[in-house]
Design an enzyme around this catalytic site. Structure first.
Site, short mmCIF file in Angstrom:
data_model
loop_
_atom_site.label_atom_id
_atom_site.label_comp_id
_atom_site.label_asym_id
_atom_site.label_seq_id
_atom_site.Cartn_x
_atom_site.Cartn_y
_atom_site.Cartn_z
N TYR A 16 0.84 -1.20 0.00
CA TYR A 16 0.00 0.00 0.00
C TYR A 16 0.87 1.24 0.00
CZ TYR A 16 0.85 0.71 5.03
OH TYR A 16 1.43 0.94 6.26
N CYS A 17 0.28 2.35 -0.46
CA CYS A 17 0.95 3.65 -0.47
C CYS A 17 -0.12 4.72 -0.41
CB CYS A 17 1.86 3.81 -1.69
SG CYS A 17 1.01 3.64 -3.27
N THR A 18 0.23 5.97 -0.62
CA THR A 18 -0.72 7.07 -0.44
C THR A 18 -1.91 6.99 -1.39
OG1 THR A 18 1.10 8.49 0.26
CG2 THR A 18 -0.97 9.57 -0.32
N GLY B 25 -1.77 4.81 -4.42
CA GLY B 25 -1.74 3.59 -5.22
C GLY B 25 -0.67 3.53 -6.27
N ILE C 260 -4.14 4.60 0.46
CA ILE C 260 -4.65 4.98 1.77
C ILE C 260 -5.79 5.98 1.64
CG2 ILE C 260 -4.05 6.09 3.95
CD1 ILE C 260 -1.09 5.19 3.30
#
Length: 320
Positions: free
Chosen positions: A176-178, A180, A205
């Site tokens: 996961y990241c901010t 995508g 997120i």
């Protein structure tokens, strides 16, 4: 309802004449009073912009009307004002710097929608892996997630050994990241390195917070605009970061007022004023220290900046 919107988006899709499209895109943003940062690259488009609700809607409609960008998924947040001070539309080699030998259009981890992610995240056979920089996950991350002490995605190959034990384990790896975008390449790289059962949180997120309430995301999400951090978890929020100066619990992130330091650090409001925006006495007394306005956000200054300047400097770091 607030008057402004902040849009976050990306799409991997071929763009042939990047310089021509950059000019077209920049012109549209100027004409519709949008501010922010947009990257145009041969591999796709990546942007975060702010503007009045009607201007942002016009922008989304315009992008979706282009067959190349019809599949763009926007993360839309409300705000009281512009989240940016300037507009920059640049051409670069990649829409997210990685230097990883992968192509998300050919191979990437399985996309998990936010509701699927919420259902799986507490499964004992699931391992969450944060693909963001250290200053990002220091202020907020999912409960139990593995994090790497890296400055950017280019350093991922140096940290893969830290999860080598997951190969052949049967575990589901969810990156996961901010928003995508990093996970498209990060998950592809893990597959390239022999990992199996690799997934990614589609939309990152921010989308998970908007659609599922952000449950089990501790702290706040670091964002790349004037807010610096944004709340995500509206179900069971918990602050995990502490003030760099006094050690009290705070999710307030600042950039050190000394431009030669400029570290991203959690500093509480009181210490922010006491230290005049600096992270140490050395930085507080530095001759180049920037004036502190209580925010700790310092947009880069360009002496010759005007909104249309980009028409004269379109290439950025792109090689033609």
């Amino acid at each position: 309802m607030k008057a402004y919107r902040i849009l976050l988006y990306y799409l991997y899709t071929p763009i042939e004449d990047c310089l021509a499209y950059r000019e077209e895109h920049h012109r549209f943003c100027l004409e519709n009073n949008l501010l922010g940062r947009v990257i145009v690259a041969p591999e796709g488009l990546n942007g975060t912009v702010s503007g009045l609700a009607e201007d942002c809607q016009r922008y989304m409609d315009w992008l979706h009307a282009d067959p190349r960008f019809a599949a763009i998924q926007f993360k839309i947040e409300e705000h009281e004002q512009h989240a940016f001070h300037k507009l920059h539309v640049r051409v670069k080699e990649e829409i997210v710097n990685s230097d990883l030998p992968v192509d998300p259009l050919k191979e990437t981890g399985v996309h998990l929608e936010p509701n699927e992610f919420r259902r799986l995240m507490n499964d004992p056979d699931v391992v969450l892996v944060d693909m963001r920089s250290n200053y990002e996950h220091n202020v907020g991350k999912f409960k139990g997630a593995i994090t790497f002490d890296m400055e950017n995605l280019r350093e991922l190959p140096d940290h893969v050994a830290e999860i080598e034990h997951l190969k052949g384990s049967g575990k589901k790896i969810i990156t996961y990241c901010t928003g995508g975008i990093k996970c498209e390449k990060a998950s592809a790289y893990l597959l390239h390195q022999g990992f199996e059962n690799v997934y990614q949180l589609h939309g990152g997120i921010i989308r998970y917070g908007l659609e599922e309430g952000g449950e089990n995301f501790d702290g706040e999400c670091y964002v790349f605009d004037g807010r610096v951090t944004a709340p995500v978890n509206h179900v069971n929020p918990e602050i995990i970061s502490t003030c760099h100066v006094c050690g009290t619990t705070t999710s307030r992130m600042v950039n050190c007022a000394n431009p030669e330091c400029n570290e991203h650090l959690p500093i509480c409001e009181q210490c922010g004023w006491d230290m005049d925006g600096a992270c140490s006495d050395t930085c507080r007394t530095h001759p180049r220290k920037r004036p502190y306005n209580g925010q700790g956000y310092y947009p880069k200054k360009f002496e010759d900046y005007t909104p249309v300047m980009g028409f004269k400097s379109a290439q950025g770091s792109f090689k033609v």
